[in-house]
Design a protein around this motif. Structure first.
Motif, PDB file in Angstrom:
ATOM      1  N   LEU A  21       1.151  -0.827   0.117  1.00  0.00           N
ATOM      2  CA  LEU A  21       0.137   0.208   0.113  1.00  0.00           C
ATOM      3  C   LEU A  21       1.176   1.376  -0.293  1.00  0.00           C
ATOM      4  O   LEU A  21       0.792   2.168  -1.062  1.00  0.00           O
ATOM      5  CB  LEU A  21      -1.430  -0.041   1.314  1.00  0.00           C
ATOM      6  CG  LEU A  21      -1.883  -0.671   1.639  1.00  0.00           C
ATOM      7  CD1 LEU A  21      -2.794  -0.352   2.758  1.00  0.00           C
ATOM      8  CD2 LEU A  21      -3.284  -0.410   0.043  1.00  0.00           C
ATOM      9  N   ARG A  22       1.738   1.112   0.588  1.00  0.00           N
ATOM     10  CA  ARG A  22       2.597   2.203   0.880  1.00  0.00           C
ATOM     11  C   ARG A  22       3.502   3.016  -0.343  1.00  0.00           C
ATOM     12  O   ARG A  22       3.876   4.069  -1.012  1.00  0.00           O
ATOM     13  CB  ARG A  22       4.100   2.257   1.864  1.00  0.00           C
ATOM     14  CG  ARG A  22       4.800   3.375   2.421  1.00  0.00           C
ATOM     15  CD  ARG A  22       5.355   3.071   3.848  1.00  0.00           C
ATOM     16  NE  ARG A  22       6.222   1.956   3.768  1.00  0.00           N
ATOM     17  CZ  ARG A  22       6.884   1.261   3.069  1.00  0.00           C
ATOM     18  NH1 ARG A  22       7.498   2.112   2.247  1.00  0.00           N
ATOM     19  NH2 ARG A  22       7.169   0.165   3.937  1.00  0.00           N
ATOM     20  N   LYS A  23       4.106   1.615  -0.778  1.00  0.00           N
ATOM     21  CA  LYS A  23       4.536   1.671  -2.427  1.00  0.00           C
ATOM     22  C   LYS A  23       3.858   2.243  -3.318  1.00  0.00           C
ATOM     23  O   LYS A  23       4.144   3.185  -4.236  1.00  0.00           O
ATOM     24  CB  LYS A  23       5.116   1.171  -2.997  1.00  0.00           C
ATOM     25  CG  LYS A  23       6.618   0.136  -1.779  1.00  0.00           C
ATOM     26  CD  LYS A  23       7.664   0.577  -1.897  1.00  0.00           C
ATOM     27  CE  LYS A  23       8.603   0.485  -0.657  1.00  0.00           C
ATOM     28  NZ  LYS A  23       9.911   1.079  -1.213  1.00  0.00           N
ATOM     29  N   SER A  24       2.527   1.561  -3.777  1.00  0.00           N
ATOM     30  CA  SER A  24       1.859   1.921  -4.227  1.00  0.00           C
ATOM     31  C   SER A  24       1.286   3.155  -4.062  1.00  0.00           C
ATOM     32  O   SER A  24       0.470   4.087  -5.276  1.00  0.00           O
ATOM     33  CB  SER A  24       0.171   1.450  -4.459  1.00  0.00           C
ATOM     34  OG  SER A  24       0.561  -0.505  -4.058  1.00  0.00           O
ATOM     35  N   GLU A  25       0.694   3.179  -2.795  1.00  0.00           N
ATOM     36  CA  GLU A  25       0.841   5.283  -2.840  1.00  0.00           C
ATOM     37  C   GLU A  25       2.027   6.037  -3.341  1.00  0.00           C
ATOM     38  O   GLU A  25       1.526   7.425  -3.861  1.00  0.00           O
ATOM     39  CB  GLU A  25       0.557   5.205  -1.470  1.00  0.00           C
ATOM     40  CG  GLU A  25      -0.528   6.793  -1.148  1.00  0.00           C
ATOM     41  CD  GLU A  25      -0.837   7.095   0.689  1.00  0.00           C
ATOM     42  OE1 GLU A  25      -0.560   7.872   0.538  1.00  0.00           O
ATOM     43  OE2 GLU A  25      -0.825   5.898   0.790  1.00  0.00           O
ATOM     44  N   ALA A 124      -2.975   4.456 -12.005  1.00  0.00           N
ATOM     45  CA  ALA A 124      -1.537   4.376 -11.736  1.00  0.00           C
ATOM     46  C   ALA A 124      -1.305   3.627 -10.442  1.00  0.00           C
ATOM     47  O   ALA A 124      -0.784   2.662  -9.902  1.00  0.00           O
ATOM     48  CB  ALA A 124      -0.673   5.226 -12.408  1.00  0.00           C
ATOM     49  N   ALA A 125      -2.123   4.384  -9.236  1.00  0.00           N
ATOM     50  CA  ALA A 125      -1.587   4.316  -7.659  1.00  0.00           C
ATOM     51  C   ALA A 125      -2.112   2.971  -7.786  1.00  0.00           C
ATOM     52  O   ALA A 125      -1.979   1.586  -7.480  1.00  0.00           O
ATOM     53  CB  ALA A 125      -2.273   4.379  -6.724  1.00  0.00           C
ATOM     54  N   HIS A 126      -3.753   2.533  -7.973  1.00  0.00           N
ATOM     55  CA  HIS A 126      -5.058   1.598  -8.057  1.00  0.00           C
ATOM     56  C   HIS A 126      -3.512   0.499  -8.502  1.00  0.00           C
ATOM     57  O   HIS A 126      -3.884  -1.320  -8.262  1.00  0.00           O
ATOM     58  CB  HIS A 126      -6.199   1.452  -8.636  1.00  0.00           C
ATOM     59  CG  HIS A 126      -7.013   0.538  -9.154  1.00  0.00           C
ATOM     60  ND1 HIS A 126      -8.129   0.415  -8.200  1.00  0.00           N
ATOM     61  CD2 HIS A 126      -6.515  -0.723  -9.035  1.00  0.00           C
ATOM     62  CE1 HIS A 126      -9.191  -0.221  -8.018  1.00  0.00           C
ATOM     63  NE2 HIS A 126      -8.158  -1.443  -8.631  1.00  0.00           N
ATOM     64  N   GLU A 127      -3.623  -0.045 -10.377  1.00  0.00           N
ATOM     65  CA  GLU A 127      -3.120  -1.393 -10.530  1.00  0.00           C
ATOM     66  C   GLU A 127      -1.377  -1.373 -10.629  1.00  0.00           C
ATOM     67  O   GLU A 127      -1.752  -2.500 -10.505  1.00  0.00           O
ATOM     68  CB  GLU A 127      -3.081  -0.859 -12.332  1.00  0.00           C
ATOM     69  CG  GLU A 127      -4.812  -0.543 -12.583  1.00  0.00           C
ATOM     70  CD  GLU A 127      -5.331  -1.634 -13.037  1.00  0.00           C
ATOM     71  OE1 GLU A 127      -5.430  -2.487 -12.833  1.00  0.00           O
ATOM     72  OE2 GLU A 127      -6.582  -1.435 -12.871  1.00  0.00           O
ATOM     73  N   SER A 128      -1.060  -0.116  -9.762  1.00  0.00           N
ATOM     74  CA  SER A 128       0.136  -0.699  -8.847  1.00  0.00           C
ATOM     75  C   SER A 128       0.325  -2.091  -7.758  1.00  0.00           C
ATOM     76  O   SER A 128       0.951  -2.455  -7.709  1.00  0.00           O
ATOM     77  CB  SER A 128       1.308   0.654  -8.752  1.00  0.00           C
ATOM     78  OG  SER A 128       1.435   1.582 -10.308  1.00  0.00           O
ATOM     79  N   GLU A 129      -1.020  -1.659  -6.867  1.00  0.00           N
ATOM     80  CA  GLU A 129      -1.132  -2.207  -6.020  1.00  0.00           C
ATOM     81  C   GLU A 129      -1.303  -3.688  -6.370  1.00  0.00           C
ATOM     82  O   GLU A 129      -1.108  -4.722  -5.766  1.00  0.00           O
ATOM     83  CB  GLU A 129      -2.332  -1.930  -5.290  1.00  0.00           C
ATOM     84  CG  GLU A 129      -2.641  -2.438  -3.863  1.00  0.00           C
ATOM     85  CD  GLU A 129      -3.297  -3.791  -3.918  1.00  0.00           C
ATOM     86  OE1 GLU A 129      -2.841  -4.492  -2.754  1.00  0.00           O
ATOM     87  OE2 GLU A 129      -4.691  -4.186  -4.530  1.00  0.00           O
ATOM     88  N   HIS A 130      -2.191  -4.132  -7.523  1.00  0.00           N
ATOM     89  CA  HIS A 130      -2.405  -4.854  -7.929  1.00  0.00           C
ATOM     90  C   HIS A 130      -1.331  -5.785  -8.590  1.00  0.00           C
ATOM     91  O   HIS A 130      -0.600  -6.623  -8.567  1.00  0.00           O
ATOM     92  CB  HIS A 130      -3.169  -5.426  -8.926  1.00  0.00           C
ATOM     93  CG  HIS A 130      -4.481  -4.468  -8.467  1.00  0.00           C
ATOM     94  ND1 HIS A 130      -5.315  -5.530  -8.103  1.00  0.00           N
ATOM     95  CD2 HIS A 130      -5.913  -4.574  -9.256  1.00  0.00           C
ATOM     96  CE1 HIS A 130      -6.612  -4.819  -7.480  1.00  0.00           C
ATOM     97  NE2 HIS A 130      -7.031  -4.401  -8.825  1.00  0.00           N
TER      98      HIS A 130
END
Length: 335
Positions: A21-25, A124-130
């Motif tokens: 979560l932190r990296k995605s944010e 970008a943040a959403h798909e990065s989390e996936h």
């Protein structure tokens, strides 16, 4: 002071959910900073964001923006038909296709040319989390380790071939139905009127919302009466998928608000639509967990030659039909 999550990632290649979560944010914030000075971000620039955030391990994720390459991957990795692969692609703003283990990479499809501003930051943040969850989570790594054993790999391939297309289409239909019937159609933007999903949907209690979700599951045949083995697999897979979706919508909403903040828009006291959807999906997961247990018990009863009761399923279908008829009547009256 050394960050424990970063230390674990650097030494083991595994990310905790908090680190994901932190990296995605962080990826969302870096995207926002580029978009603050110009309206677009190139594939090369986004790849540099990934490289600076993940270091050498960024090579485990392949970034693509091409439609044809993504549809080809959907067919090969998820075993979708040509038509369903196109439908799946066109029904989503961007896509992550999981790796199959070994040297295979997680595929991150981002429509960098089709999205702008806060919407692009959110996605970008959403798909990065996936992508990070698939590439680096302990759950994903353990699953891919099991797949190295031929009997388990063969079983997974048989299940994927038999249920893969069903699961993907049911997941998409379930999310669309819930979004429509709870008036949560908008993913982007800020909600000025409701701070939580209960206010937004108007349900009196979490229990009544769960009952509503249950009626959607059976009324729209996401789960089907009598198909207990299939229901067990579908509810289990949907539960896992929506857990990840809840995290992705949460981080996407936070990143969107970050972009709005750094570009001068006030977001204090406001909730993003993505954060509301995250809350909704969390309740959907709790409902699916209960249905997973119900399907398992009924499957065992069937194996023992005992006919299980289907009163709950029948009640849910009747309630669903009432809701649909009420919506149709309201639509006709408004014409």
């Amino acid at each position: 002071m050394v960050n424990l999550g970063n230390f674990i990632f650097k030494t083991t290649g595994i990310m905790t959910k908090k680190t994901i979560l932190r990296k995605s944010e962080e990826i969302g914030l870096k995207t926002a900073e580029i978009l603050k000075s110009k309206n677009k971000i190139s594939q090369t620039e986004f790849q540099e964001i990934f490289n600076s955030t993940l270091g050498k391990k960024a090579q485990k994720i392949e970034l693509v923006t091409d439609r044809n390459a993504t549809i080809k991957a959907l067919k090969e990795k998820l075993m979708l038909s040509e038509d369903n692969a196109k439908c799946f692609y066109d029904s989503n703003g961007s896509i992550v296709i999981p790796s199959l283990g070994g040297n295979d990479k997680t595929l991150l499809n981002l429509r960098l040319n089709d999205l702008q501003g806060s919407n692009l930051v959110n996605v970008a943040a959403h798909e990065s989390e996936h992508a990070l969850f698939d590439a680096f989570s302990a759950y994903s790594k353990l699953f891919k380790t099991f797949l190295k054993y031929k009997p388990i790999k063969n079983l997974q391939e048989r299940l994927q071939k038999k249920y893969g297309e069903i699961l993907n289409m049911k997941s998409l239909e379930f999310q669309q139905k819930m979004s429509f019937l709870t008036n949560q159609k908008e993913v982007f933007g800020l909600n000025k009127y409701h701070k939580n999903i209960m206010e937004h949907t108007g349900f009196e209690s979490t229990k009544s919302l769960k009952e509503f979700i249950q009626c959607i599951l059976y009324g729209s045949k996401i789960l089907e009466k009598g198909k207990n083995k299939q229901n067990l697999i579908v509810s289990s897979e949907l539960k896992s998928t929506l857990k990840d979706e809840a995290r992705a919508y949460l981080v996407g909403g936070k990143a969107e608000k970050l972009f709005l903040n750094i570009t001068g828009r006030e977001t204090a006291g406001l909730t993003s639509n993505s954060e509301l959807r995250s809350e909704l999906y969390t309740i959907m997961v709790k409902t699916l967990k209960k249905e997973e247990k119900r399907a398992f018990i009924k499957w065992i009863l069937q194996k023992l030659g005992i006919t299980p009761s289907y009163k709950i399923e029948e009640k849910s279908k009747k309630l669903y039909n009432k809701i649909i008829n009420a919506i149709k009547k309201e639509q006709q009256n408004s014409i």
